[in-house]
Design a protein around this motif. Structure first.
Motif, PDB file in Angstrom:
ATOM      1  N   MET A   1       0.672  -1.271  -0.072  1.00 27.77           N
ATOM      2  CA  MET A   1      -0.047   0.069  -0.018  1.00 27.77           C
ATOM      3  C   MET A   1       0.887   1.317   0.082  1.00 27.77           C
ATOM      4  N   LEU A   2       0.391   2.231  -0.559  1.00 24.33           N
ATOM      5  CA  LEU A   2       1.211   3.534  -0.775  1.00 24.33           C
ATOM      6  C   LEU A   2       0.246   4.482  -0.064  1.00 24.33           C
ATOM      7  N   PHE A   3       0.803   5.703   0.419  1.00 29.86           N
ATOM      8  CA  PHE A   3       0.117   6.660   1.165  1.00 29.86           C
ATOM      9  C   PHE A   3       0.304   8.106   0.744  1.00 29.86           C
ATOM     10  N   THR A   4      -0.732   9.043   0.621  1.00 30.27           N
ATOM     11  CA  THR A   4      -0.677  10.521   0.488  1.00 30.27           C
ATOM     12  C   THR A   4      -1.234  11.009   1.302  1.00 30.27           C
ATOM     13  N   ILE A   5      -0.737  12.495   1.580  1.00 33.23           N
ATOM     14  CA  ILE A   5      -1.394  13.302   2.336  1.00 33.23           C
ATOM     15  C   ILE A   5      -2.331  14.363   1.398  1.00 33.23           C
ATOM     16  N   VAL A   6      -3.450  14.666   1.477  1.00 34.16           N
ATOM     17  CA  VAL A   6      -4.183  15.474   0.547  1.00 34.16           C
ATOM     18  C   VAL A   6      -4.812  16.310   1.351  1.00 34.16           C
ATOM     19  N   GLU A   7      -5.582  17.535   0.769  1.00 31.13           N
ATOM     20  CA  GLU A   7      -6.176  18.443   1.306  1.00 31.13           C
ATOM     21  C   GLU A   7      -7.413  17.897   1.678  1.00 31.13           C
ATOM     22  N   SER A   8      -8.062  18.304   2.944  1.00 28.24           N
ATOM     23  CA  SER A   8      -9.348  17.733   3.028  1.00 28.24           C
ATOM     24  C   SER A   8     -10.580  18.433   2.154  1.00 28.24           C
ATOM     25  N   PHE A   9     -11.574  17.747   2.046  1.00 28.79           N
ATOM     26  CA  PHE A   9     -12.632  18.120   1.090  1.00 28.79           C
ATOM     27  C   PHE A   9     -13.927  17.537   1.734  1.00 28.79           C
ATOM     28  N   SER A  10     -14.918  18.153   2.375  1.00 26.68           N
ATOM     29  CA  SER A  10     -15.944  17.705   2.900  1.00 26.68           C
ATOM     30  C   SER A  10     -16.923  18.705   2.986  1.00 26.68           C
ATOM     31  N   PRO A  11     -18.467  18.271   3.473  1.00 29.36           N
ATOM     32  CA  PRO A  11     -19.369  19.400   3.774  1.00 29.36           C
ATOM     33  C   PRO A  11     -18.842  20.495   4.423  1.00 29.36           C
ATOM     34  N   SER A  12     -17.988  20.255   5.536  1.00 29.49           N
ATOM     35  CA  SER A  12     -17.452  21.461   6.127  1.00 29.49           C
ATOM     36  C   SER A  12     -16.748  22.666   5.424  1.00 29.49           C
ATOM     37  N   ASP A  13     -16.918  22.219   4.167  1.00 28.80           N
ATOM     38  CA  ASP A  13     -16.060  23.300   3.209  1.00 28.80           C
ATOM     39  C   ASP A  13     -17.082  24.131   2.760  1.00 28.80           C
ATOM     40  N   GLY A  14     -18.283  24.391   3.242  1.00 25.56           N
ATOM     41  CA  GLY A  14     -19.126  25.169   2.966  1.00 25.56           C
ATOM     42  C   GLY A  14     -19.631  25.368   1.576  1.00 25.56           C
ATOM     43  N   ASP A  15     -19.324  26.755   0.972  1.00 26.13           N
ATOM     44  CA  ASP A  15     -19.899  27.065  -0.307  1.00 26.13           C
ATOM     45  C   ASP A  15     -19.057  26.236  -1.435  1.00 26.13           C
ATOM     46  N   ARG A  16     -17.764  26.102  -1.193  1.00 21.36           N
ATOM     47  CA  ARG A  16     -16.934  25.241  -2.057  1.00 21.36           C
ATOM     48  C   ARG A  16     -17.536  23.919  -2.122  1.00 21.36           C
ATOM     49  N   TRP A  17     -18.159  23.181  -1.058  1.00 19.69           N
ATOM     50  CA  TRP A  17     -18.581  22.075  -1.261  1.00 19.69           C
ATOM     51  C   TRP A  17     -19.970  21.920  -1.983  1.00 19.69           C
ATOM     52  N   THR A  18     -20.689  22.807  -1.525  1.00 17.41           N
ATOM     53  CA  THR A  18     -21.901  23.074  -1.995  1.00 17.41           C
ATOM     54  C   THR A  18     -22.070  23.268  -3.486  1.00 17.41           C
ATOM     55  N   SER A  19     -20.966  24.191  -3.852  1.00 13.31           N
ATOM     56  CA  SER A  19     -20.885  24.429  -5.402  1.00 13.31           C
ATOM     57  C   SER A  19     -20.476  23.224  -6.375  1.00 13.31           C
ATOM     58  N   TYR A  20     -19.534  22.514  -5.507  1.00 10.31           N
ATOM     59  CA  TYR A  20     -19.126  21.186  -6.348  1.00 10.31           C
ATOM     60  C   TYR A  20     -20.306  20.392  -6.609  1.00 10.31           C
ATOM     61  N   CYS A  21     -20.896  20.099  -5.372  1.00  8.44           N
ATOM     62  CA  CYS A  21     -22.096  18.958  -5.491  1.00  8.44           C
ATOM     63  C   CYS A  21     -23.201  19.503  -6.403  1.00  8.44           C
ATOM     64  N   GLN A  22     -23.343  20.663  -6.541  1.00  5.82           N
ATOM     65  CA  GLN A  22     -24.285  21.315  -7.625  1.00  5.82           C
ATOM     66  C   GLN A  22     -23.994  21.166  -9.087  1.00  5.82           C
ATOM     67  N   TRP A  23     -22.590  21.200  -9.278  1.00  5.99           N
ATOM     68  CA  TRP A  23     -21.977  21.155 -10.323  1.00  5.99           C
ATOM     69  C   TRP A  23     -22.092  19.821 -11.051  1.00  5.99           C
ATOM     70  N   ARG A  24     -21.821  18.677 -10.097  1.00  2.61           N
ATOM     71  CA  ARG A  24     -21.857  17.332 -10.199  1.00  2.61           C
ATOM     72  C   ARG A  24     -23.464  16.903 -10.345  1.00  2.61           C
ATOM     73  N   GLY A  25     -24.174  17.625  -9.604  1.00  2.98           N
ATOM     74  CA  GLY A  25     -25.575  17.141  -9.720  1.00  2.98           C
ATOM     75  C   GLY A  25     -25.933  16.026  -8.776  1.00  2.98           C
ATOM     76  N   LEU A  26     -25.243  15.791  -7.860  1.00  2.00           N
ATOM     77  CA  LEU A  26     -25.039  14.699  -6.956  1.00  2.00           C
ATOM     78  C   LEU A  26     -24.840  15.164  -5.686  1.00  2.00           C
ATOM     79  N   ALA A  27     -25.369  14.368  -4.739  1.00  2.00           N
ATOM     80  CA  ALA A  27     -25.229  14.665  -3.139  1.00  2.00           C
ATOM     81  C   ALA A  27     -24.404  13.699  -2.583  1.00  2.00           C
ATOM     82  N   PHE A  28     -23.288  14.189  -2.061  1.00  2.18           N
ATOM     83  CA  PHE A  28     -22.225  13.325  -1.454  1.00  2.18           C
ATOM     84  C   PHE A  28     -22.295  13.514  -0.080  1.00  2.18           C
TER      85      PHE A  28
END
Length: 169
Positions: A1-28
């Motif tokens: 297994m390999l590992f990486t450290i990536v920026e978090s992205f979740s519903p706590s990101d507010g508008d950024r998260w909401t905009s992404y889900c709207q663009w995708r047309g899916l609710a994650f």
């Protein structure tokens, strides 16, 4: 297994998260994809000892080969998510398994979460964590994209990656 450290992205990101889900047309409900645009690597300015623990194959310098070192780097960075991944020998039975992503040949953009917005088979298959839970399904999508979009530089060389929560490794 390999590992990486990536920026978090979740519903706590507010508008950024909401905009992404709207663009995708899916609710994650969460985001397990390792898409490098939405969740860029937090490994930067590699030096000294880092080079002894980095995956040099195909210049994948954002991937760490050693779990203990990955944990150490994660603590040193002090933010983001530590993610485990495999490019082969996928194990859906592993309790740490989160799902599959399909990464472009540059090891950066997810064809599932940041490229295939208009591909119905992708949209139907994404789980609430933005990953695909079945190896068979992600293989079928990969083959479909290679057949229909093989001249796109992101599709050419795309790879299936299984994603894991590395805790308890």
């Amino acid at each position: 297994m390999l590992f990486t450290i990536v920026e978090s992205f979740s519903p706590s990101d507010g508008d950024r998260w909401t905009s992404y889900c709207q663009w995708r047309g899916l609710a994650f409900t969460e985001f397990g994809s390792i898409d490098g645009i939405l969740r860029p690597s937090l490994l930067s300015d590699l030096e000294g000892e880092d080079w002894n623990h980095i995956d040099h194959e195909n210049f994948r310098v954002h991937l760490i080969t050693d779990y203990d070192y990955a944990v150490q780097k994660h603590h040193q960075i002090g933010q983001g998510d530590l993610v485990g991944l495999k490019f082969s020998e996928h194990d859906e039975s592993d309790p740490r398994f989160l799902g599959f992503d399909l990464i472009d040949g540059y090891y950066d953009v997810s064809l599932l979460t940041n490229w295939g917005n208009d591909v119905d088979s992708i949209n139907r298959s994404l789980s609430p964590n933005a990953l695909i839970l079945s190896c068979q399904t992600v293989m079928e999508i990969q083959q479909e994209l290679l057949r229909t979009s093989n001249t796109d530089p992101h599709v050419e060389g795309c790879q299936i990656v299984s994603i894991y929560c590395p805790r308890g490794n």
